[in-house]
Design a protein around this motif. Structure first.
Motif, mmCIF file in Angstrom:
data_model
loop_
_atom_site.group_PDB
_atom_site.id
_atom_site.type_symbol
_atom_site.label_atom_id
_atom_site.label_comp_id
_atom_site.label_asym_id
_atom_site.label_seq_id
_atom_site.Cartn_x
_atom_site.Cartn_y
_atom_site.Cartn_z
ATOM 1 N N ALA A 237 0.837 -1.199 0.000
ATOM 2 C CA ALA A 237 0.000 0.000 0.000
ATOM 3 C C ALA A 237 0.870 1.246 0.000
ATOM 4 O O ALA A 237 2.081 1.180 0.257
ATOM 5 N N LEU A 238 0.246 2.378 -0.307
ATOM 6 C CA LEU A 238 0.874 3.691 -0.161
ATOM 7 C C LEU A 238 0.013 4.485 0.807
ATOM 8 O O LEU A 238 -1.221 4.403 0.769
ATOM 9 N N CYS A 239 0.656 5.247 1.687
ATOM 10 C CA CYS A 239 -0.080 5.990 2.700
ATOM 11 C C CYS A 239 0.182 7.485 2.555
ATOM 12 O O CYS A 239 1.335 7.912 2.404
ATOM 13 N N VAL A 240 -0.892 8.275 2.596
ATOM 14 C CA VAL A 240 -0.790 9.727 2.549
ATOM 15 C C VAL A 240 -1.422 10.282 3.819
ATOM 16 O O VAL A 240 -1.999 9.545 4.618
ATOM 17 N N TYR A 258 4.359 13.605 -11.634
ATOM 18 C CA TYR A 258 4.398 12.992 -10.310
ATOM 19 C C TYR A 258 3.348 13.614 -9.396
ATOM 20 O O TYR A 258 2.916 14.758 -9.591
ATOM 21 N N VAL A 259 2.970 12.848 -8.343
ATOM 22 C CA VAL A 259 2.098 13.343 -7.287
ATOM 23 C C VAL A 259 2.844 13.238 -5.964
ATOM 24 O O VAL A 259 3.274 12.146 -5.570
ATOM 25 N N VAL A 260 3.007 14.384 -5.303
ATOM 26 C CA VAL A 260 3.695 14.445 -4.006
ATOM 27 C C VAL A 260 2.998 15.494 -3.146
ATOM 28 O O VAL A 260 2.163 16.268 -3.638
ATOM 29 N N ALA A 261 3.331 15.541 -1.859
ATOM 30 C CA ALA A 261 2.815 16.584 -0.990
ATOM 31 C C ALA A 261 3.372 17.930 -1.460
ATOM 32 O O ALA A 261 4.548 18.032 -1.817
ATOM 33 N N VAL A 348 -4.172 3.387 -2.256
ATOM 34 C CA VAL A 348 -3.774 4.463 -1.354
ATOM 35 C C VAL A 348 -4.669 4.475 -0.112
ATOM 36 O O VAL A 348 -5.894 4.363 -0.217
ATOM 37 N N VAL A 349 -4.048 4.613 1.046
ATOM 38 C CA VAL A 349 -4.762 4.763 2.315
ATOM 39 C C VAL A 349 -4.259 6.046 2.979
ATOM 40 O O VAL A 349 -3.300 6.659 2.501
ATOM 41 N N VAL A 362 4.340 10.763 0.762
ATOM 42 C CA VAL A 362 3.758 9.475 0.366
ATOM 43 C C VAL A 362 4.661 8.387 0.931
ATOM 44 O O VAL A 362 5.855 8.346 0.611
ATOM 45 N N VAL A 363 4.113 7.537 1.783
ATOM 46 C CA VAL A 363 4.913 6.509 2.466
ATOM 47 C C VAL A 363 4.553 5.135 1.922
ATOM 48 O O VAL A 363 3.373 4.775 1.821
ATOM 49 N N HIS A 364 5.565 4.369 1.558
ATOM 50 C CA HIS A 364 5.323 2.998 1.075
ATOM 51 C C HIS A 364 5.150 2.077 2.276
ATOM 52 O O HIS A 364 5.885 2.176 3.252
ATOM 53 N N CYS A 365 4.149 1.210 2.230
ATOM 54 C CA CYS A 365 3.807 0.348 3.365
ATOM 55 C C CYS A 365 4.106 -1.119 3.067
ATOM 56 O O CYS A 365 3.585 -1.686 2.112
#
Length: 460
Positions: A237-240, A258-261, A348-349, A362-365
């Motif tokens: 998963a990816l976490c935002v 790209y998509v980032v904060a 995405v979660v 964006v954090v990889h889980c």
């Protein structure tokens, strides 16, 4: 008793020795036990020390307190049996034998023979018995060394199993999954206290990885940052952060989207014509303060991957939105090792543990290798509780057969190969080196990792 000189010539050590001599001459401890043997028993559960090391201040202090308790109960008229014990359980003994015999992996033990290995362990259990008896007796503690016990005694072990069986039959035992600091050198989890005993400033690889968004009209990709490439094969998963503002940006020179904060836009590589910055080293890693997911970093030194401003001149903003609107989006997995979970995973979660002081927002889980990862994936039904979660790394710290591309490789050694695989797939956004404070096993001096384990617990 013979009187001791008063005044400046008084010697506490000499007085103590004379008291011990007197107790010994009249068999004070033995006599007390004999006189109270028909009285009610006071049971004192005494956690025994390891016999593989010498006594230190902590043992003396605890032993003195224990002696006060048992003496007091004896004075109340109870019969207080006090047998000295030795803790022979695995880790301290096995670690010493492993060093002596050059044992590195579980397979080495099997090749040697478990019976021979156990015998080697037993051979050092009583190494310091004499020194222990001398020190403990000198402190004045009344305890029986002649009738001692060892946790490796069959009667003792069978009594523990009997107690456990009673708890099990009463429905008080459960089996659960927990992600913990794990020593691949000692093949065991460590307590959080132990994990904090041996930190070192070491460099680790860091990289940004692209995760293409399924169905995105612009063919954009989420970008996640990690300092533990070896966890990428287990990504689910990816976490935002639902409250952060995210941006979709396009590189003016490469066309990549790209998509980032928004607050982490400056961390993206400033790709320009005739420049190799995209795959170059990261900037000053002494400026970072974040705790990196899965890295166990105690104090990941403060540093931005690039720059400090929110803007990045290499990118054109195509859109912006809050993290909450990203939840549920699917992305293309980096590897196919867990494709059987495609129905629930690779989406995405959101969770507030995602911060904007490092990385990309964006954090990889990888739930088997991170406490927050596991929690978030359970809460969002990426995985379910139970024993079905595959832990892709074995007890020795090597990838299992399921991870075919890296099977048999030690996780830390596999980092380079995983980064090359990410690059070959065209998913590497940026790579470099990151120096941070990282925990090592205080016994084996090997780097710790977070690793999921099934543990038995008791309901309270």
């Amino acid at each position: 008793m013979e009187e001791v000189c008063e005044g400046k010539d008084f010697s506490f050590p000499l007085q103590e020795e004379k008291v011990l001599e007197y107790w010994n001459s009249i068999k004070a401890f033995e006599t007390q036990l004999a006189k109270t043997q028909n009285n009610p028993e006071y049971i004192f559960y005494d956690g025994p020390p390891f016999a593989t090391g010498l006594p230190h201040y902590g043992h003396i202090l605890a032993g003195t307190i224990k002696d006060i308790v048992t003496r007091y109960q004896s004075m109340l008229g109870f019969h207080v049996t006090r047998r000295f014990g030795w803790d022979c359980h695995g880790l301290p003994v096995e670690n010493e034998i492993d060093k002596n015999l050059g044992i590195k992996r579980r397979a080495d033990v099997l090749e040697m023979g478990i019976d021979k290995y156990n015998e080697a362990c037993r051979s050092i259990v009583t190494r310091y018995v004499e020194e222990w008896e001398q020190v403990i007796t000198r402190t004045g503690r009344w305890i029986d060394f002649r009738n001692d016990y060892k946790t490796m005694d069959l009667k003792f072990m069978e009594s523990v199993w009997w107690v456990f069986a009673q708890l099990y039959e009463k429905g008080l035992v459960y089996r659960g999954f927990k992600v913990m600091p794990y020593s691949t050198g000692c093949k065991t989890p460590l307590s959080n206290f132990e994990a904090g005993q041996n930190y070192k400033d070491v460099p680790d690889p860091e990289l940004m990885v692209a995760f293409p968004i399924v169905g995105d009209p612009d063919k954009a990709a989420f970008v996640a940052w990690t300092t533990t490439p070896w966890t990428l094969p287990s990504n689910l998963a990816l976490c935002v952060n639902a409250n952060f503002k995210y941006v979709k940006v396009q590189n003016k020179y490469t066309g990549k989207i790209y998509v980032v904060a928004e607050s982490r836009l400056s961390a993206l590589p400033s790709e320009k014509p005739k420049s190799n910055v995209a795959s170059g080293p990261a900037v000053d890693s002494k400026k970072s303060s974040s705790k990196v997911k899965g890295s166990l970093g105690k104090k990941a030194q403060e540093g931005e991957l690039a720059g400090s401003a929110h803007d990045n001149e290499s990118y054109e903003k195509l859109g912006e939105f809050f993290g909450a609107s990203l939840v549920g989006m699917k992305y293309e997995p980096l590897f196919d090792f867990f494709k059987e979970l495609s129905d629930t995973a690779f989406r995405v979660v959101a969770d507030n543990y995602v911060t904007d002081d490092s990385g990309t927002g964006v954090v990889h889980c990888a739930p088997a290798f991170g406490e927050d990862d596991y929690r978030v994936c359970i809460e969002n039904q990426i995985i379910s509780k139970g024993e079905n979660l595959v832990v892709a790394v074995d007890d020795d710290g090597y990838f299992i057969e399921k991870i075919t591309d890296f099977s048999g490789q030690y996780v830390k050694d596999a980092d380079k190969n995983i980064i090359e695989a990410v690059k070959a797939k065209g998913r590497l956004v940026k790579s470099g080196s990151f120096t941070h404070s990282y925990p090592f096993c205080w016994r084996s001096d090997t780097p710790l990792i977070y690793r999921g384990l099934f543990r038995v617990g008791l309901f309270r």
